[in-house]
Design a protein around this motif. Structure first.
Motif: not given
Length: 208
Positions: A23-32
């Motif tokens: 499965e594949t999902f669109d995501v927003d990630n936090n990079v710190w």
């Protein structure tokens, strides 16, 4: 603030996809980014190495630390390492997951529980938090009253399980025993979504 006066935490949000178990999902990630005007540590290299590199703004990168090896947290790691010359660090229990994204390149070094990583005159302590993946780790910066939890602990409770390489009782025990014991006013900087605190999340983790 440290004696150097400029140690700070910066967030860069990048967008892409997460794929696992077909499965594949669109995501927003936090990079710190944790550091000062001279050097910085990157927590999770998600999706867009060029955007993260621009945020580095010429500072020395001491390491690219992967909280775990899901593809949305490591897909930009190899390119970012090339741009910055920094080593990529990952817990060895996640090497199989890493290889699914980067079959021809291994991480440069390992994370282990209790390890301390220095940047800009402060230290971050590695906390092994298995459950979301077997090699998931958090980074605790005592000086900044902050912990970077990847996908282990979110605003609202534990990260997702139910897919390959994960286990619900394990993540809950890991959070209870290793994270909820931190001071309640510790800021929790997560892999996705908004920040929270340790105190706010204590009611959201089931008792054993």
């Amino acid at each position: 603030m440290s004696a150097r006066g400029t140690v700070r935490i910066e967030r860069v949000v990048t967008s892409g996809t997460f794929s696992l178990d077909g499965e594949t999902f669109d995501v927003d990630n936090n990079v710190w980014l944790v550091g000062d005007d001279e050097e910085v540590l990157i927590v999770d290299a998600a999706h867009d190495a060029r955007t993260i590199h621009r945020a580095v703004a010429g500072r020395q990168v001491v390491a690219v630390v992967c909280t775990h090896a899901h593809d949305d947290h490591v897909d930009a790691a190899a390119e970012l390492a090339g741009l910055t010359g920094a080593p990529v660090l990952l817990h060895p229990a996640d090497h199989e997951l890493w290889a699914a994204t980067h079959p021809d390149r291994k991480p440069d070094g390992e994370l282990f529980d209790g390890q301390r990583i220095g940047v800009a005159g402060i230290e971050l302590q590695v906390i092994h938090n298995p459950g979301h993946t077997w090699g998931s780790c958090s980074l605790y910066a005592t000086f900044l009253d902050a912990v970077f939890t990847g996908d282990t602990l979110f605003h609202g409770g534990p990260g997702a399980t139910g897919r390959s390489y994960s286990d619900r009782p394990t993540i809950e025990a890991s959070i209870r025993n290793r994270l909820l014991t931190l001071p309640g006013d510790t800021d929790v900087h997560t892999g996705h979504g908004e920040d929270t605190t340790i105190a706010a999340e204590r009611p959201n983790v089931p008792a054993p």
